[in-house]
Scaffold this active site. Structure first.
Site, PDB file in Angstrom:
ATOM      1  N   CYS A 218       0.826  -1.205   0.000  1.00 56.26           N
ATOM      2  CA  CYS A 218       0.000   0.000   0.000  1.00 56.26           C
ATOM      3  C   CYS A 218       0.870   1.269   0.000  1.00 56.26           C
ATOM      4  O   CYS A 218       1.489   1.564  -1.017  1.00 56.26           O
ATOM      5  CB  CYS A 218      -0.982  -0.017   1.168  1.00 56.26           C
ATOM      6  SG  CYS A 218      -2.435   1.033   0.905  1.00 56.26           S
ATOM      7  N   LEU A 219       0.948   2.013   1.096  1.00 53.12           N
ATOM      8  CA  LEU A 219       1.819   3.189   1.107  1.00 53.12           C
ATOM      9  C   LEU A 219       3.262   2.780   0.854  1.00 53.12           C
ATOM     10  O   LEU A 219       4.022   3.510   0.193  1.00 53.12           O
ATOM     11  CB  LEU A 219       1.701   3.932   2.443  1.00 53.12           C
ATOM     12  CG  LEU A 219       2.551   5.189   2.602  1.00 53.12           C
ATOM     13  CD1 LEU A 219       2.241   6.217   1.522  1.00 53.12           C
ATOM     14  CD2 LEU A 219       2.365   5.807   3.986  1.00 53.12           C
TER      15      LEU A 219
ATOM     16  N   GLN B 190       3.751   2.742  -2.799  1.00 51.30           N
ATOM     17  CA  GLN B 190       3.848   4.085  -3.371  1.00 51.30           C
ATOM     18  C   GLN B 190       5.198   4.729  -3.055  1.00 51.30           C
ATOM     19  O   GLN B 190       5.797   5.385  -3.910  1.00 51.30           O
ATOM     20  CB  GLN B 190       2.699   4.945  -2.838  1.00 51.30           C
ATOM     21  CG  GLN B 190       1.326   4.434  -3.238  1.00 51.30           C
ATOM     22  CD  GLN B 190       0.213   4.991  -2.374  1.00 51.30           C
ATOM     23  OE1 GLN B 190       0.453   5.730  -1.415  1.00 51.30           O
ATOM     24  NE2 GLN B 190      -1.027   4.647  -2.694  1.00 51.30           N
TER      25      GLN B 190
ATOM     26  N   ASN C 223      -7.287  -0.173   0.513  1.00 47.90           N
ATOM     27  CA  ASN C 223      -7.587   1.048   1.254  1.00 47.90           C
ATOM     28  C   ASN C 223      -6.543   2.094   0.923  1.00 47.90           C
ATOM     29  O   ASN C 223      -5.517   2.198   1.588  1.00 47.90           O
ATOM     30  CB  ASN C 223      -7.611   0.775   2.761  1.00 47.90           C
ATOM     31  CG  ASN C 223      -7.753   2.054   3.570  1.00 47.90           C
ATOM     32  OD1 ASN C 223      -8.243   3.066   3.067  1.00 47.90           O
ATOM     33  ND2 ASN C 223      -7.316   2.026   4.819  1.00 47.90           N
TER      34      ASN C 223
ATOM     35  N   TYR D 136      -4.447   7.209  -3.149  1.00 50.10           N
ATOM     36  CA  TYR D 136      -3.468   7.640  -4.145  1.00 50.10           C
ATOM     37  C   TYR D 136      -3.029   6.443  -4.977  1.00 50.10           C
ATOM     38  O   TYR D 136      -3.176   5.295  -4.561  1.00 50.10           O
ATOM     39  CB  TYR D 136      -2.250   8.282  -3.465  1.00 50.10           C
ATOM     40  CG  TYR D 136      -2.571   9.601  -2.799  1.00 50.10           C
ATOM     41  CD1 TYR D 136      -2.318  10.804  -3.439  1.00 50.10           C
ATOM     42  CD2 TYR D 136      -3.144   9.640  -1.532  1.00 50.10           C
ATOM     43  CE1 TYR D 136      -2.615  12.006  -2.835  1.00 50.10           C
ATOM     44  CE2 TYR D 136      -3.455  10.844  -0.920  1.00 50.10           C
ATOM     45  CZ  TYR D 136      -3.185  12.023  -1.586  1.00 50.10           C
ATOM     46  OH  TYR D 136      -3.501  13.217  -0.991  1.00 50.10           O
TER      47      TYR D 136
ATOM     48  N   HIS E   7      -3.845  -5.275  -0.166  1.00 45.51           N
ATOM     49  CA  HIS E   7      -3.464  -5.832   1.134  1.00 45.51           C
ATOM     50  C   HIS E   7      -3.507  -7.357   1.102  1.00 45.51           C
ATOM     51  O   HIS E   7      -4.588  -7.946   1.217  1.00 45.51           O
ATOM     52  CB  HIS E   7      -4.394  -5.310   2.227  1.00 45.51           C
ATOM     53  CG  HIS E   7      -4.114  -3.895   2.617  1.00 45.51           C
ATOM     54  ND1 HIS E   7      -3.320  -3.559   3.689  1.00 45.51           N
ATOM     55  CD2 HIS E   7      -4.522  -2.727   2.059  1.00 45.51           C
ATOM     56  CE1 HIS E   7      -3.248  -2.246   3.784  1.00 45.51           C
ATOM     57  NE2 HIS E   7      -3.969  -1.722   2.799  1.00 45.51           N
TER      58      HIS E   7
ATOM     59  N   GLU F 165      -2.653  -9.361   3.371  1.00 45.98           N
ATOM     60  CA  GLU F 165      -3.094  -9.872   4.667  1.00 45.98           C
ATOM     61  C   GLU F 165      -4.600  -9.768   4.849  1.00 45.98           C
ATOM     62  O   GLU F 165      -5.171 -10.346   5.784  1.00 45.98           O
ATOM     63  CB  GLU F 165      -2.391  -9.119   5.803  1.00 45.98           C
ATOM     64  CG  GLU F 165      -2.964  -7.757   6.157  1.00 45.98           C
ATOM     65  CD  GLU F 165      -2.698  -6.665   5.147  1.00 45.98           C
ATOM     66  OE1 GLU F 165      -3.259  -5.572   5.292  1.00 45.98           O
ATOM     67  OE2 GLU F 165      -1.911  -6.914   4.204  1.00 45.98           O
TER      68      GLU F 165
END
Length: 354
Positions: A239-240, A243, A281, A284, A324, A326
Site C-alpha cells: 500500500c503506502l 507508493q 484502502n 493515491y 493488502h 493480509e
C-alpha cells in the site's frame, strides 16, 4: 441526540449521533465492505478521516478484542445507514456505539449513505463534519502529518525462529505482523524515519514497508535513506510502502478520484493473467506513465480502472503491491505474496546488496 453530517459541498444530512457527541471533522471517504467495520476503524491508514460505510446495517456482530488492527482507532468518525443496537455473536463483548464512545469517535446513524457515496464519487475530495449544528461548516484543509502520528516511536521486537524481518512502520496493520509471525518470522518494528545504520544493527533478512495514511509525497524527505535500506535487503512494500518504493525509483503518484476502499477489488497478474480479489484502502495511485520500464516491471494492474497495483525491480529483490495481501477484512486470495517474500529472504540469507 439529533445531529448532522455537514459536507464541504454544502450538503447537510440529518441523523442521530452516537459515540463522542462533540463535533469531529476530517476527509470523508467510503468503504464498500459488507463486514469488517472493526478492522476498518482500527486501520491506521484511515487516520484523520471520517469513514462512510456503504453497507446499510453496521454493528450487527458487535466488537471483540481479537480483530483490532491497532491499539486504538485512528479515524475521526463513522457514518452509517443503520446502527445495530443489539449485536449477536459469540465473540462480541460490546456494541459499536460503545466502541465509538470509548475511543472518542464521532458517529452518526440514519444517514443515506448511498447519496453520500455518490457525492464523494462525483466531487472527489470531500470534507465532512459530524456536529449538532447544521450550519457548522467543516474545514477544507488537507489531512497531513498522519504517518508521524500513527507510527511507532521506538523499535519493538517480536521473536520467531525463521527469517528476521524489519517492518518499517508507516501505520502498519496488526494483520501484517500476524501474517509474518504465523510463518515463523522474527519481526522488529521500526519507526518510519529509521536509518540504514539502525537497520543493520539487527542484521535482518528482509524489509517490509507497511501501509499507512496520507499522501505518499509527504515521505519525500525520507526517500534517500529508504533507498539505501531497500537496496540492501529483499523488500516487500504494501500500500503506502508500494507508493513510497515507486517514488524512490522516480515514479510519480496522484490522487485517485475517490479512492479504493473495500474488500472486492479485482487485480490481475500481468505475467500470468490470473485475477485475484483483494482488500484495498488507499486514496493515491502510482501513475503508470511515470514508471521507468528499464528499472521496474508492473506486476499487477487493477481490472476496473487499470491503475498500477504492483511493481517489481528488474534486478533487485524488491517488489510491492498496492493491495493488502493480509486482507482483514477481505479475501485471502493474495496471501501467497508473504510466502514469496519470505522465500526471497531465506534464499538470500544475511547477504546484503549494500
Amino acid at each position: 441526540m439529533l445531529g448532522y453530517l455537514v459536507l464541504s459541498t454544502g450538503d447537510v444530512f440529518e441523523g442521530t449521533l452516537f459515540g463522542n457527541l462533540e463535533a469531529c471533522q476530517g476527509e470523508l471517504v467510503f468503504n464498500t465492505g459488507m463486514s469488517g467495520y472493526q478492522e476498518v476503524l482500527t486501520d491506521p491508514s484511515y487516520s484523520g478521516q471520517i469513514v462512510t460505510f456503504t453497507y446499510p446495517l453496521i454493528g450487527n456482530y458487535g466488537v471483540n478484542q481479537i480483530d483490532h488492527e491497532s491499539v486504538r482507532p485512528a479515524c475521526k468518525g463513522l457514518v452509517v445507514g443503520e446502527l445495530c443496537q443489539q449485536p449477536s455473536h459469540y465473540l462480541s463483548q460490546h456494541g459499536l456505539a460503545e466502541m465509538a464512545a470509548k475511543y472518542d469517535l464521532g458517529g452518526i446513524t440514519g444517514i443515506d449513505t448511498r447519496t453520500v457515496t455518490q457525492i464523494i464519487r462525483e466531487q472527489g475530495l470531500v470534507f465532512g463534519k459530524i456536529t449538532t449544528d447544521p450550519t457548522d461548516q467543516p474545514e477544507i484543509t488537507p489531512v497531513t502529518g498522519q504517518v508521524e502520528l500513527v507510527s511507532t516511536k521506538s523499535k519493538v521486537h517480536y521473536p520467531g525462529s525463521g527469517s528476521h524481518v524489519a517492518l518499517i512502520d508507516f501505520g502498519y496493520k496488526k494483520s501484517i505482523l500476524d501474517s509474518l509471525l504465523a510463518r515463523g518470522c522474527a519481526v522488529t518494528v521500526f519507526p518510519y524515519d529509521v536509518t540504514l545504520k539502525e537497520i543493520m544493527e539487527i542484521q535482518p533478512n528482509g524489509i517490509l514497508l507497511s501501509n499507512g495514511p496520507g499522501d505518499p509525497k509527504e515521505m519525500i524527505p525520507h526517500l534517500p535513506e529508504l533507498k539505501k535500506i531497500i537496496e540492501a535487503y529483499p523488500t516487500l512494500g504494501i500500500c503506502l510502502g508500494h507508493q513510497v518504493t515507486a517514488l524512490i525509483y522516480g515514479c510519480d503518484t496522484a490522487r485517485l478520484p475517490y479512492g479504493h476502499r473495500g474488500a472486492n477489488h479485482p487485480v490481475k497478474n500481468t505475467q500470468t493473467g490470473k485475477v485475484y480479489i483483494t482488500s484495498q484502502n488507499h486514496g493515491y495511485m502510482v501513475k503508470e506513465e511515470s514508471v521507468n520500464k528499464n528499472v521496474l516491471n508492473i506486476s499487477y494492474i487493477n481490472v476496473n480502472d487499470k491503475s498500477v497495483e504492483g511493481i517489481a525491480h528488474r534486478e533487485l529483490p524488491i517488489s510491492t503491491v498496492q493491495f493488502h495481501p493480509e486482507a482483514h477484512p477481505g479475501p485471502s486470495d493474495s496471501d501467497f505474496i508473504f510466502d514469496q517474500f519470505i522465500e526471497q529472504c531465506q534464499s538470500i540469507g544475511e547477504k546484503t546488496y549494500a
